[in-house]
Design a protein around this motif. Sequence first.
Motif, PDB file in Angstrom:
ATOM      1  N   PRO A 138       0.836  -1.207   0.000  1.00  0.00           N
ATOM      2  CA  PRO A 138       0.000   0.000   0.000  1.00  0.00           C
ATOM      3  C   PRO A 138       0.871   1.258   0.000  1.00  0.00           C
ATOM      4  N   GLY A 144      -2.980   5.284   0.158  1.00  0.00           N
ATOM      5  CA  GLY A 144      -4.187   4.821   0.838  1.00  0.00           C
ATOM      6  C   GLY A 144      -4.040   4.771   2.348  1.00  0.00           C
ATOM      7  N   ASP A 183      -1.258  -1.207  -4.296  1.00  0.00           N
ATOM      8  CA  ASP A 183      -2.672  -1.591  -4.357  1.00  0.00           C
ATOM      9  C   ASP A 183      -3.559  -0.690  -3.502  1.00  0.00           C
ATOM     10  N   SER A 184      -2.971   0.324  -2.862  1.00  0.00           N
ATOM     11  CA  SER A 184      -3.728   1.275  -2.032  1.00  0.00           C
ATOM     12  C   SER A 184      -4.530   0.588  -0.923  1.00  0.00           C
ATOM     13  N   TYR A 185      -4.126  -0.623  -0.539  1.00  0.00           N
ATOM     14  CA  TYR A 185      -4.843  -1.395   0.484  1.00  0.00           C
ATOM     15  C   TYR A 185      -6.283  -1.667   0.058  1.00  0.00           C
ATOM     16  N   SER A 186      -6.472  -1.866  -1.245  1.00  0.00           N
ATOM     17  CA  SER A 186      -7.801  -2.109  -1.814  1.00  0.00           C
ATOM     18  C   SER A 186      -7.820  -3.503  -2.436  1.00  0.00           C
ATOM     19  N   LYS A 188      -7.905  -3.951  -6.220  1.00  0.00           N
ATOM     20  CA  LYS A 188      -6.651  -3.537  -6.828  1.00  0.00           C
ATOM     21  C   LYS A 188      -5.571  -4.601  -6.615  1.00  0.00           C
ATOM     22  N   THR A 189      -5.617  -5.260  -5.459  1.00  0.00           N
ATOM     23  CA  THR A 189      -4.664  -6.336  -5.185  1.00  0.00           C
ATOM     24  C   THR A 189      -4.811  -7.454  -6.203  1.00  0.00           C
ATOM     25  N   THR A 198      -6.449  -7.802   1.731  1.00  0.00           N
ATOM     26  CA  THR A 198      -5.864  -7.798   0.388  1.00  0.00           C
ATOM     27  C   THR A 198      -5.312  -9.173   0.010  1.00  0.00           C
ATOM     28  N   ASP A 237     -12.776  -6.030   9.325  1.00  0.00           N
ATOM     29  CA  ASP A 237     -12.425  -6.985   8.278  1.00  0.00           C
ATOM     30  C   ASP A 237     -11.782  -8.201   8.943  1.00  0.00           C
ATOM     31  N   ASP A 274     -14.299   1.249   9.703  1.00  0.00           N
ATOM     32  CA  ASP A 274     -13.931   0.945   8.319  1.00  0.00           C
ATOM     33  C   ASP A 274     -12.752   1.818   7.912  1.00  0.00           C
ATOM     34  N   SER A 320     -12.199   3.351   5.364  1.00  0.00           N
ATOM     35  CA  SER A 320     -12.578   4.528   4.583  1.00  0.00           C
ATOM     36  C   SER A 320     -12.949   5.716   5.459  1.00  0.00           C
TER      37      SER A 320
END
Length: 403
Positions: A42, A45, A82-85, A88-89, A113, A181, A209, A211
Amino acid sequence: MRSATALIAAMALVSSIGAATAQKKYDTGASDTEIKIGNIMPYSGPASAYSVIGRTEAAYFRKINDEGGINGRKVNFISYDDSYSPPKTVEQARKLVESDGVLLIFNSLGTPTNTAIHHYMNRKEVPQLFVATGATKWADPKDFPWTMGWQPNYQTEARIYARYILEHKPNAKIAVLYQNDDYGRDYLKGLVDGLGNKAGMIVAKDSYDVSEPTISSHIVNLQASGADVLFTVATPKFAAQTILEVRQLGWDPLFILNNVSASIGAVLKPAGFENAKGIISAAYMKDETDPRWMSEPDSKEWAAFLDKYMPDADRSDAGVAVGYSVARTLVHVLDMCGDNLTRENVMKQAANLKDFDPGLLLPGIKINTSTSDFAPIEQLQMMRFNGKSWELFGPVMNAEASS
């Protein structure tokens, strides 16, 4: 006679070349001159504080290449953001495996991820090696033989905290802040399991979260529960926010912070050392800000590496030490592979580590693996922040919270 002798010599040369060639085995990503290693971090992010791990690994592989590589092969380290997304990973993992043709993906960071690519990596039979997450699921060689963790697992760590609470604050009221998560839930399960029939001591649980811009409202809710113990499971950005918010509210619980956010440079310094004073956590690596370790050979070697390859690194950031030690573990595994650089042999050698010390681990902690044990590091020691550095206390403990 001369012709016969020449013919025999030529045949012997061809035979020896053929035998030498036959001894070398390669899968995609390996050759006589190169080993391609993939990595996902990451760099942007909400978890970007961990990106220093990837940068340290890249620097260490540069050192290895400057010294001639691994058995004469240079490391081609390909690291993507991957911006910790998780979506994207997945995209980056497919690119590394299907386009870049890496031999393996190494130390990709994050529980959600890595979960997103867990089945993909095992279906493709590409090593997902030494993942940068302590989720318990990475130690499952029966169902996921191509995935292996590195650091102590989160449930082990949480059970150790549960043991500490039961021994030192048996009438505690516990509040838990955790990331919403698999990462957060793994810690929560470990705490509940560790408390056993005393799990009712948990009077409040609140999840956030990644976000969310701030977690202030969660801390207010947890304080209102009347809890006198706060167990925080967070990534660095939110861990620093929590420390600051707790102190600003005038709340003074026994504050337990999970290991992956116990970095002095990335978490405690931004939150303020005075605010962090008294926080409890657990460690498996040395705190390189502690003078006691600085004269040790492994710490001197680490410092010399940083002087040459990362002179601007924040040495109080635990990620710098982690990146260094896990990179050394991979180099050791690849060295053990010799000229058999197949993905199968990489996993075979990774599952054959015996009392390996990559440097910077606490005394008494070594790396051990086997075909049935994909958990390289399984011990931790409790520690308390004194306002300047971490002070270790108690014995080195394993999953059962025993020495």
